[in-house]
Design an enzyme around this catalytic site. Sequence first.
Site, PDB file in Angstrom:
ATOM      1  N   ASP A  41      14.713  -3.272  28.712  1.00  0.00           N
ATOM      2  CA  ASP A  41      14.354  -2.959  27.330  1.00  0.00           C
ATOM      3  C   ASP A  41      15.567  -2.410  26.579  1.00  0.00           C
ATOM      4  O   ASP A  41      16.477  -1.837  27.194  1.00  0.00           O
ATOM      5  CB  ASP A  41      13.235  -1.921  27.286  1.00  0.00           C
ATOM      6  N   TYR A  69      15.210   3.027  39.697  1.00  0.00           N
ATOM      7  CA  TYR A  69      15.317   3.563  38.343  1.00  0.00           C
ATOM      8  C   TYR A  69      15.345   5.085  38.379  1.00  0.00           C
ATOM      9  O   TYR A  69      14.693   5.712  39.232  1.00  0.00           O
ATOM     10  CB  TYR A  69      14.112   3.153  37.488  1.00  0.00           C
ATOM     11  N   ASP A  83       6.381   4.190  25.629  1.00  0.00           N
ATOM     12  CA  ASP A  83       7.722   4.763  25.628  1.00  0.00           C
ATOM     13  C   ASP A  83       7.979   5.433  24.286  1.00  0.00           C
ATOM     14  O   ASP A  83       7.114   5.446  23.391  1.00  0.00           O
ATOM     15  CB  ASP A  83       8.792   3.716  25.958  1.00  0.00           C
ATOM     16  N   ARG A 182       7.404   2.117  32.514  1.00  0.00           N
ATOM     17  CA  ARG A 182       6.629   2.638  31.383  1.00  0.00           C
ATOM     18  C   ARG A 182       5.166   2.812  31.758  1.00  0.00           C
ATOM     19  O   ARG A 182       4.513   3.779  31.350  1.00  0.00           O
ATOM     20  CB  ARG A 182       6.736   1.689  30.189  1.00  0.00           C
TER      21      ARG A 182
END
Length: 294
Positions: A41, A69, A83, A182
């Site tokens: 993203d 992550y 988000d 997310r």
Amino acid sequence: MSAVDGLVLVDKPAGWTSHDVVARLRRLAGTRKVGHAGTLDPMATGVLVVGVNRATRLLTHLVGADKTYRATVRLGQATVTDDAEGEVTQTADPAAVAALTAADVEQALATLRGPIEQVPSAVSAIKVDGQRAYARVRSGEQVALAARPVTVHRLDLLGSRPGDGLLDLDVECDVSSGTYVRALARDLGAALGVGGHLTALRRTRVGPYDLDRCRTLEQLGESFTVLPLAEAARAAFAVRELTADEARTLRFGQRLSPSGLPAPVAAFDPDGTLVALLEDRGDTARSLLVVPTD
């Protein structure tokens, strides 16, 4: 056309789409044959694996790699996009957020570890009746996506920071391909009854490729280099060393005896050149792709 073949491991900056990065690398590499293995993203940073020329043929087999992550989850608010870029849809009572204990958080995290059924974020790129879900959401539609199986191999709490009736959690996770971080933030907030969304995301690993091997766009602009095709394949896949006769057999589109190795298997000729990616099928090994010779 550029003569460069290989992977470019980019530390994607915030605010850039994955397509923006590909467009930049097309200019730097002098070829249009550039693609990436797994979108990030715009708000996210970190490892973006990009293939140039013949290395684009590896990308399909890298998309499914596990990923790592680091993220920040904000508890106390839910958003339409799960988000920080989306409109806030729920704000919890600050007292409820303040009442959360470390044990509460750990118990909620535990429910998100292992094999789970995850409902992707409504603003994902998944197609609904031929149109991307995010496009439907941005046009004002309510989108409900079906849950799908993913695996969260590890989900660790690194730290927490309370403030202004909210609670920020820094987490690190190892996840299977197709996992939406997310959605983990959203589901963590829901499990704790206060809502949650992602405020920061940094991908630190895709398969065998981590941030230590990545370069920024500025660095690539000064000196454009790639991870050579053979080296990239050796790092990512099981390896089969071929005889000269076996390499010739594969290049003629014929099959070999099975290797017993997990697919895809990177097959190399005696001089170290990548010949093909293979998979066992019964009593033979067949080519998933054969790399063209120069």
